[in-house]
Design a protein around this motif. Sequence first.
Motif, short mmCIF file in Angstrom:
data_model
loop_
_atom_site.label_atom_id
_atom_site.label_comp_id
_atom_site.label_asym_id
_atom_site.label_seq_id
_atom_site.Cartn_x
_atom_site.Cartn_y
_atom_site.Cartn_z
N TYR A 48 -13.99 -0.86 0.61
CA TYR A 48 -13.63 -2.30 0.82
C TYR A 48 -14.82 -2.90 2.44
O TYR A 48 -14.25 -2.22 3.60
N ARG B 272 -5.86 -0.60 -0.52
CA ARG B 272 -5.26 -1.36 -0.97
C ARG B 272 -4.35 -2.37 0.15
O ARG B 272 -4.69 -3.51 0.40
N GLY C 89 -5.65 -5.80 1.20
CA GLY C 89 -5.03 -7.43 0.44
C GLY C 89 -4.72 -8.03 1.98
O GLY C 89 -4.12 -9.18 1.41
N ILE D 267 -7.80 -0.59 -8.46
CA ILE D 267 -7.75 -1.31 -7.33
C ILE D 267 -8.86 -2.39 -6.36
O ILE D 267 -9.48 -4.01 -5.74
N GLY E 80 0.89 -1.51 -0.30
CA GLY E 80 -0.19 0.06 0.45
C GLY E 80 1.29 1.42 -0.24
O GLY E 80 0.15 2.40 -0.53
#
Length: 503
Positions: free
Chosen positions: A257, A307, A311, A215, A188
């Motif tokens: 997210y 991200r 991740g 992303i 990130g």
Amino acid sequence: MEFSIRALAPEKAKTGCLVLAVHAGGNAGGNNLLRAAQAADKAAAGALRRVLAQGDLAGKAGATLLLQKIPGLAAERVLLVSLGERKEFSVAQFREAVRGTAAALKGLGARDAVFPVADFAVGGRGLPWAVRHVISGMRESFYRFDQLKTQKKPAAPALAAVTLAITGAPVTLQAQAAVREAVATADGADLARTLGNLPPNLCTPSYLADEARKIAKQFKLGIEVLERKDMEKLGMGALLAVTAGSRQPPKLIVLRYAGAAKSKKPLVLVGKGITFDTGGISLKGGAEMDEMKFDMSGAGSVLGAIRALAGMRAPVNVVGVVPTCENMPDGAATRPGDIVTTMSGQTVEILNTDAEGRLILCDALTYSEKFDPEAVVDIATLTGACVVALGHVASGLFANDQKLADEILAAGDDAWDRAWQMPLWEDYQEQLRSNFADMANIGGRPAGSVTAACYLARFTRKLRWAHLDVAGTAWRSGREKGSTGRPVPLLVRLALRSAARRG
Ligand code: BES
Ligand code: MN
Ligand code: ZN
């Protein structure tokens, strides 16, 4: 670079380079070698102690000495690294030691290295902390931005794998989680750095929107990109005023997210995304104006943090809100003296078009109310005054909720991506008085970073909100000019710590 962690006796490590930590001081006697170095020295029949007695390893934290083929050790090379004086050993020395190690490893032909991570741990911080910081330090040092150079010089380092070795204890789940977390956080931070380093003719608002879409696709996130006509419908008069002089279309990126239950209110991160800040009609001077390509660093850090969290599949809900446009002079540009109506309904007299960050942020902050957030944190390269106040070490922190401020300070300390709190007192608000509108967009010379935050506070009354002014910390100037990726580590820690607390 690949990172892994496993139980491993240092003397038996078949590796291109075994890193061994040593404290300075004394006569290089036994208590200066840390555990792995002691074990290796024993297997090598005292060879390391004899080398150290020669005085070839400087005492300063981060100093290194490379040895080749030590009899008794399976490693091809040994890199001795100084942690400095034992009694002075703290986070700063730890970071220097990792940086020095990385610099030495970069120049070697070794394809892999073994790092006895426990020996680097700082008292009270624990092993997972050391794991995270060894990885972040290594990744920071190995970051390169050479995609626009036709000749890649120097050639990429050979080192491709690092094993964090634990001796005499099993590898815990927490230590393994720390590896995953640190690698994702570094991914990130690298994204934020690269977005910052890209030139403003390439990294436009549309480019940032495309990156966010990438992303979203890679990690299956929700994404929405608002266009100019959407902003017009929402009444975002302040954001529209900033983009008025630009040929590049503005964007408002919303990246979501969801790693936790729907019932969990999200953390909303709002990032200033000015892809180039000329100042507009209140044109900046020419010196170092190129650095205003970094004025989208807040936006980059929001994309980078999301991200990272996606991740590592962090159990958190996060929404990134990124208002992005250029601040350019033009016949259609906003004039000093223009009055606009913000999405909140409040009117603003734009006395200086170079105070544009707060104009795009105020509409984005009002917009973020719709996510019913647990907290909102905005990140912005907002004021030169913050650089004067705090230099390049701490980001400026302002908050309308002390608990949130304390959480951010603690997360920053944990990630060693530190912030320092500044006042957001009512007393400063009168500097924003306007004769013709509800407020002006500037508060004069005194306390410039405080009045910028006070301006934003007028748009966050319904929110639990904090503001990070990263004008001094998001990039470096001079010979080492380039984005730092800050405050991605802080933001990731903040989200993870609050998830852990709420369970
Ligand atoms: N992006 C700048 C802030 C900045 C300037 C960051 C220099 C890092 C280095 C921001 O948009 C700006 O121009 N702020 C003005 C505000 C002023 C006009 C009230 C500033 O700081 O001079
Ligand atoms: Mn500006
Ligand atoms: Zn700016």
